[in-house]
Design a protein around this motif. Sequence first.
Motif, PDB file in Angstrom:
ATOM      1  N   THR A 100      -1.773  -6.967  -0.318  1.00 48.91           N
ATOM      2  CA  THR A 100      -3.218  -6.801  -0.451  1.00 48.91           C
ATOM      3  C   THR A 100      -3.900  -8.073  -0.924  1.00 48.91           C
ATOM      4  OG1 THR A 100      -3.038  -4.432  -0.846  1.00 48.91           O
ATOM      5  CG2 THR A 100      -5.005  -5.522  -1.698  1.00 48.91           C
ATOM      6  N   GLU A 105      -6.107  -1.686   1.920  1.00 50.28           N
ATOM      7  CA  GLU A 105      -6.083  -0.661   0.878  1.00 50.28           C
ATOM      8  C   GLU A 105      -6.421  -1.362  -0.424  1.00 50.28           C
ATOM      9  OE1 GLU A 105      -2.862   2.275   0.927  1.00 50.28           O
ATOM     10  OE2 GLU A 105      -2.627   1.885  -1.228  1.00 50.28           O
ATOM     11  N   ASP A 134      -8.542   1.966   3.397  1.00 49.61           N
ATOM     12  CA  ASP A 134      -8.123   3.165   2.682  1.00 49.61           C
ATOM     13  C   ASP A 134      -8.809   3.129   1.318  1.00 49.61           C
ATOM     14  OD1 ASP A 134      -6.833   5.096   1.105  1.00 49.61           O
ATOM     15  OD2 ASP A 134      -4.975   4.912   2.244  1.00 49.61           O
ATOM     16  N   SER A 162      -5.106  -1.276  -4.226  1.00 45.99           N
ATOM     17  CA  SER A 162      -3.913  -0.785  -3.554  1.00 45.99           C
ATOM     18  C   SER A 162      -3.197   0.270  -4.384  1.00 45.99           C
ATOM     19  CB  SER A 162      -2.960  -1.946  -3.253  1.00 45.99           C
ATOM     20  OG  SER A 162      -2.551  -2.572  -4.465  1.00 45.99           O
ATOM     21  N   GLY A 200       0.818  -1.201   0.000  1.00 50.89           N
ATOM     22  CA  GLY A 200       0.000   0.000   0.000  1.00 50.89           C
ATOM     23  C   GLY A 200       0.855   1.256   0.000  1.00 50.89           C
ATOM     24  N   TYR A 201       0.232   2.378   0.314  1.00 53.94           N
ATOM     25  CA  TYR A 201       0.917   3.662   0.279  1.00 53.94           C
ATOM     26  C   TYR A 201       2.111   3.643   1.229  1.00 53.94           C
ATOM     27  CZ  TYR A 201       1.565   8.745   0.414  1.00 53.94           C
ATOM     28  OH  TYR A 201       2.087  10.010   0.339  1.00 53.94           O
TER      29      TYR A 201
END
Length: 366
Positions: free
Chosen positions: A123, A141, A170, A144, A99-100
């Motif tokens: 993910t 997320e 998210d 993603s 993810g981020y």
Amino acid sequence: MGTPMADYGDGTRCVHGGQAAPEPGAPLSHGPVFAAPYHLGGGDFYGRAGNPGWRGLEEAIGELDGGRCVLLPSGMAAISTLLRSVLRAGDALILPSDGYYATRELVRDEFAELSLDVREIPTAGPWEDGVFDGVRLVLLETPSNPGLDVCDIAALAERAHAAGALVAVDNTTATPIGQRPLELGADIVVASDTKALAGHSDLLMGHVSVRDEELAERLVRARTLSGSIPGPFETWLVHRSMATLDLRLARQAENAAALAEVLREHPAVSGLRWPGMAADPAHELAGRQMRRWGGVLRFELADAGAVEEFVRRSRLVVAATSFGGLHTTADRRAQWGDPVPEGFVRLSAGCEDTADLVADVVQALG
């Protein structure tokens, strides 16, 4: 604020959500509210604790998310406020390993004193038996960022809840009209509204939406005491911009679909992913839980130099490290430390004419 919009479609809710009731002689669209102290005796008393502009935008976003929205000044402010409101020393936390990247950095650097048990999982999994045991919060997320992998929110939420964990999603990439995690069983939605919701690449904003009123009040208190508050002018701009979210997302998805069609056959391109593409590994699952496709896709070119040349040759694609805006942008994610190949590109399709954008991308690839 206005009438609840639950019975209306996405476009109507985006245009009318959180707007004040009509008042003869008043402006059709109210401007931002600038105030530090207020005259005492009414609902508001100090600007750090509340603002009518916040409440209007929170109502509009909350209607789309299906919960109570708490506005924050950026996506990272939303993430950090959520984590500080939920986690305690020694808690176990699951994060997406793909993810981020800044979320992982935040937990590693700013939350080190909590000695958290951090479990990083891709993910798409594998989500093995027992992975949720002892976990306080699961942060998903999906799709993603930047890989655009997808996970099954409903199935994972059921397993996490059985183990006593909260589930946050998210939802930045999908947007609240592209996906509604609270309706799929998540407890919390968090997003960077800097991206598609505001959509004009000119401000920062974020939010957290929940259905638990006690948690919502904790988030509001954390915002008030930390001073992590959105500016009134930025709030007004987001609310104004949100009115076109439905239209913008439709054009961006149309452009992404057209680009995916030509990129999947291009000899210079590999690793193409877009959940809306029938051949995408996540397409079936994404189609079950997403309400509509977005405008972000990813692919790989040979190396960093090839990405630089692609952007140089393009007349419509610009290099920028955000997504969801009106302009089509390309971001070579390896430069920020994401664990991806040097030629990995996250492309955010903008709102240009589809034929113009496709022709420009094809010629830029050579």
